[in-house]
Design an enzyme around this catalytic site. Structure first.
Site, short mmCIF file in Angstrom:
data_model
loop_
_atom_site.label_atom_id
_atom_site.label_comp_id
_atom_site.label_asym_id
_atom_site.label_seq_id
_atom_site.Cartn_x
_atom_site.Cartn_y
_atom_site.Cartn_z
N HIS A 85 0.84 -1.19 0.00
CA HIS A 85 0.00 0.00 0.00
C HIS A 85 0.88 1.25 0.00
O HIS A 85 2.10 1.17 0.17
CB HIS A 85 -0.91 0.01 1.23
CG HIS A 85 -0.14 -0.03 2.52
ND1 HIS A 85 0.55 1.05 3.02
CD2 HIS A 85 0.07 -1.04 3.37
CE1 HIS A 85 1.14 0.71 4.14
NE2 HIS A 85 0.87 -0.56 4.38
N THR A 137 -3.65 -2.67 -13.72
CA THR A 137 -4.42 -2.53 -12.49
C THR A 137 -5.28 -3.75 -12.18
O THR A 137 -5.77 -3.88 -11.07
CB THR A 137 -5.36 -1.30 -12.58
OG1 THR A 137 -6.26 -1.50 -13.68
CG2 THR A 137 -4.58 -0.02 -12.79
N LYS A 155 -4.68 -7.32 -28.21
CA LYS A 155 -4.55 -8.38 -29.21
C LYS A 155 -4.42 -9.71 -28.49
O LYS A 155 -3.78 -9.81 -27.45
CB LYS A 155 -3.31 -8.14 -30.07
CG LYS A 155 -3.12 -9.14 -31.18
CD LYS A 155 -1.92 -8.80 -32.04
CE LYS A 155 -1.75 -9.82 -33.16
NZ LYS A 155 -0.56 -9.56 -33.95
#
Length: 158
Positions: A85, A137, A155
């Site tokens: 974090h 992410t 792709k």
């Protein structure tokens, strides 16, 4: 100013590279680690066989999170991976300000392009190419090329 910054860079190199590499959980045979790569919480980082950790890469596990790079992973220069974090402050690095701490897993033969960022909790499937400058992410399935911010499948590979 010059000498102060020079001493800081030298201390960073010694602490985050020279002293960190022997503490890595495992490093497979045939793996190359650049002298300018840096590691945080190296006991929580595992690197497979025949991997490449490039110039200025930052691979930061957390005290309670791990990073695993499987066999054949190649990481381009200036890549940042964090499984931790964001700290509340420099004075209080153990308390979270934002984000989460979660494991990162890169499966076999992943290629990560230069200047990419891989955030906590991401798992990347085998034979994936991450385009340069991408911000990963979310999990990435096997056999695809991803790019962008946030990284998206551009792709499918055969």
């Amino acid at each position: 100013v010059f000498w102060g910054q020079t001493i800081k860079r030298f201390r960073f190199f010694i602490h985050d590279n020279v002293l960190a590499i022997p503490q890595l959980s495992a490093v497979g045979s045939g793996t190359t680690i650049s002298p300018s790569a840096a590691f945080a919480h190296p006991k929580n980082i595992t690197i497979g066989k025949n991997c490449l950790i490039n110039h200025n890469d930052r691979i930061y596990a957390g005290p309670d999170s791990k990073i695993v790079l499987s066999d054949g992973v190649m990481v381009g220069p200036d890549v940042f991976m964090t499984a931790d974090h964001f700290s509340e402050s420099l004075a209080n690095t153990n308390d979270a300000h934002s984000g989460k701490a979660a494991d990162i897993f890169l499966d076999r033969n992943v290629r990560v392009g230069a200047h990419s960022v891989i955030l906590p909790g991401v798992s990347i499937g085998q034979n994936v190419a991450v385009g340069a400058g991408s911000v990963v992410t979310k999990d990435v399935p096997a056999n695809v090329i991803v790019a962008g911010n946030p990284a998206r499948v551009v792709k499918e590979q055969s």
